[in-house]
Design an enzyme around this catalytic site. Structure first.
Site, PDB file in Angstrom:
ATOM      1  N   THR A  46      40.474  11.618 125.451  1.00 32.44           N
ATOM      2  CA  THR A  46      39.069  11.442 125.826  1.00 32.44           C
ATOM      3  C   THR A  46      38.408  10.407 124.920  1.00 32.44           C
ATOM      4  O   THR A  46      37.473   9.722 125.350  1.00 32.44           O
ATOM      5  CB  THR A  46      38.310  12.787 125.759  1.00 32.44           C
TER       6      THR A  46
ATOM      7  N   HIS B   2       6.076  27.888 139.279  1.00 29.94           N
ATOM      8  CA  HIS B   2       4.934  28.683 139.735  1.00 29.94           C
ATOM      9  C   HIS B   2       3.663  28.409 138.922  1.00 29.94           C
ATOM     10  O   HIS B   2       3.686  28.346 137.693  1.00 29.94           O
ATOM     11  CB  HIS B   2       5.256  30.175 139.624  1.00 29.94           C
TER      12      HIS B   2
ATOM     13  N   LYS C  57      35.837  12.827 128.974  1.00 30.09           N
ATOM     14  CA  LYS C  57      34.789  12.730 127.946  1.00 30.09           C
ATOM     15  C   LYS C  57      33.436  12.826 128.622  1.00 30.09           C
ATOM     16  O   LYS C  57      33.170  12.153 129.612  1.00 30.09           O
ATOM     17  CB  LYS C  57      34.912  11.390 127.204  1.00 30.09           C
TER      18      LYS C  57
END
Lengths: 281, 281, 281, 281
Positions: free
Chosen positions: D57, D246, D12
């Protein structure tokens, strides 16, 4: 001079709901996101914390799921109309209900020319939207499309604009025109054929975009709106928001190579942003 | 015990490039994003700031645009192969070039059964990917699909799993199965028919997903990978990453209403995440 | 009934600009994003593609960068005022200029109690915003904060609200209150001390949020707005948009364990969304 | 040549959990996101849909919330160690448990020099991360920082690099250096002072970045890693991923104005991306 509450709203946003509608031959899958936005007599909630006129946003969410079973059966506009009326009718403290709906696009998978009965693929980012507003003045229905990413490789230019000391852009009679369009239009009634009109208007928008000899984004924006108003009497007005998804010619000449509108830099920011409403006089 | 440089890479990412290829009957529009990832003899750049073996990432970007004119003419795999070889051949300090390419999907608009010659609509989030790696051991080509959002409304269950003190999930023989799949596969040669194979593998993946009687995500993941390996001898192995896009049954019973797999909560987080590689022995 | 152009705007969005202001003792680093939104006499651009009154969005972008050198020296409000006036004064076709500015937060790094002269760390998502509108009616300045993510672990409840058939929420006198607040306020003049007022208003908002005995989001929203209006005579009105970032009590009782407001599920969607304006009468 | 399952994992992801720890003087608020990634004897789940060795999960998610009450009391590393061992110890089919934890930063609000007992503001995007891997070979603990957005306005240059036909970049001895750094390091033991080491390593990274005379991103990357290894014997190796954010000098000269490293275009894409690991020999 005293201090007081002005305009205020509250509600539940992003109520994410999916539904399977079981037809004899196939499963129809729908996925929507709903916002509930309420206005009304909520002053004392703000000023003294009196919640007795407040319908919790959690309850609004439950209401959307509960009513979807019986009432989300065709267009999102119809479901929104039902929801707006439900909130107004059942809560005297609410003076206006605004229901915003966004439908995700799912397409049935197709193999060898036949649609699969229950397997789907995403239809992309483009989404059908609707906004229903109900108050004591009546009901307005606005439909639209969001994230409509379209592009044409030619029949678009931009020339004869103002030049000043900060101008560096070069005029061009042939450029890429791409936009992630957000369109919405208002109907003159809450009782029209929402699905058919939506499909027709979407096609008209795309055809106009594709076939227009564009002299600017503004020029095409207006043409698209005008075409819809000319063809669909049920539409009162239409608003188009068109961010310019720039494809900038890359300078290949610096490397001794021609670039005859072939290679471009695709950029996200900054972007031109053009908005306009086309109306009936 | 001294300190030294271990594995290191550098390059330019997100070189966003679009191209118009002018055919007699129509304009082909392509949009890709390229990452350049280089390895090599760069130790002194790190340790003493000696840049004499460093090809600037800005130059890498220029190179991608410049070479796209002549060499991006068919598949992204072919363009990637050209780029990888170009960087290796022209720079003795580079021992490995990895080129990662992602192609955005654009579809020509279609009106009355005919494709428009130069107007496009986005094909959605699904993207074709490719990774080319060239070094002194040779060249490997990995192709794939990312953001492949698919869903089936039935023929999917999950039962007979481990139960323990923290189990609250109910077994079900009929649930929605949706995933935003990321798939990639490795070819046994850098000289295969990339476009045809890609289209065929994509269809095989979708057909297997659609028609599988799924007992779990793992079960369908393996079936999809196995189907590709069975059908395409050019594929060495295939890896599928499948986040489970949960559609959870909404509890309508608390309001005295049945919910026979009709109304669901669509959630993003948390999500099950299943990954697996299927290989040849 | 004829068709015509209604409200329309255009401009350049996301002009991302950074600046170094060199003080004797340190470098001041600023980073902003600017939107230019123009209205005016642009009807023929839409209707017949006449661009002769159009200042290209590319030129707008250049103008922002060019003017930043001399005129972006203190607050974003002052820079926005200069830009709005510049566009209006230099372009007779423009009737309204709206400049939207967002400033990213950067903080100088601090080591051993001393600020570093030129190294910075991001100040987080919270951003200072400003909107300047200049037209023939005058100038309005709106300042604000966006993405102000705040939270209190107690002194917040929600009780005595409407109950109906879809109510499942339990009343609570002690819950987590978290919001990603978007606040904006209008000044009664374009000639106030923008930096000092901003800092003071931000502190007043945070103090009120922290110390309020909250009976609902609405209750705290109003208290925060009221506190600002009471303290700052230069502020005409203030609008707060407060999405509720829910932290939902996890049901540990199902595992035989108490959860005395200790363990929560942090969720993004759906979310309550509360908006309100506080005004002077 | 037969087809079979290769490497596979499941678990999970994005288990979003918040906790209030009530100290006598104040409330400590913590918010984390946890991924559980399991490997083991899951072949028949894939090949024949046999789920009898699968811990759902959903149960993994419940387990994280349930165990957080008693065991998430100090560092995320300690909680991760407990979780990894819990999954391994209680499930014979699991051969490896990998627990990935990300902690969001919250800071107590401070007014007039005093911390508020229970009101918080976000500490920004920067997050503390940890990855615990437990299998039959032992336990490894990796800690790190993600989204560490830092910048320096000077003491950074880039010169003497390779020039070729596609070079357009100009050499500079003075540029802005900004990066959204992702750092992680491996400890030589699972029994170290996680909180103290994290804070010390973070400070060492920031100090080195701030004070380094940077001849390239690579040069500073190595210096930062080396400084950590020199100072912290508990660290085996450290990996830094540094996208170059940048800030490109805007060409004001075209308008007849000097730009002495004052006005920059802040861009997101494309970006240089530098990665490196610094190790002990």
């Amino acid at each position: 001079m005293s201090i007081k509450l002005g305009k205020n709203t509250y509600g539940k946003n992003a109520v994410n709901l999916s539904k399977i509608i079981r037809h004899p031959e196939y499963h129809e899958f729908r996925q929507i996101s709903v916002n509930v936005v309420l206005e009304g007599d909520f002053e004392t909630a703000h000023t003294i914390g009196d919640n007795t006129k407040i319908l919790p946003t959690d309850t609004q969410k439950n209401t959307v799921y509960a009513l979807a079973k019986e009432h989300f059966v065709s267009s999102i506009e119809s479901f929104g109309l039902y929801l707006a009326n439900y909130f107004i009718s059942n809560n005297p403290s609410i003076s206006q209900a605004r229901i915003e709906l966004t439908e995700h696009s799912w397409k049935r998978l197709r193999f060898d020319g036949a649609y699969h009965p229950h397997a789907y693929c995403s239809g992309g980012n483009e989404k059908h939207t609707a906004v229903i507003v109900q108050n004591d003045k009546g009901i307005t229905v606005t439909s639209g499309i969001t994230d409509l990413l379209i592009l044409k490789t030619t029949d678009s230019g931009f020339e004869h604009y103002i030049k000043d000391q900060y101008t560096t852009l070069k005029e061009t009679s042939d450029r890429i025109f791409s936009t992630q369009c957000e369109v919405s239009w208002t109907y003159n009634s809450s009782n029209v054929l929402f699905v058919e009109l939506f499909n027709g208007i979407r096609t008209t928008l795309l055809q106009t975009f594709a076939n227009h000899q564009s002299l600017s984004v503004q020029h095409t924006l207006f043409a698209m709106g005008e075409a819809v108003l000319e063809k669909y009497a049920a539409v009162n007005d239409i608003t188009l928001n068109m961010p310019n998804k720039h494809h900038i010619l890359f300078n290949l000449e610096q490397f001794g190579v021609d670039n005859k509108n072939e290679i471009f830099i695709a950029t996200d920011e900054p972007y031109g942003y053009i908005t306009g409403t086309v109306v009936r006089e």
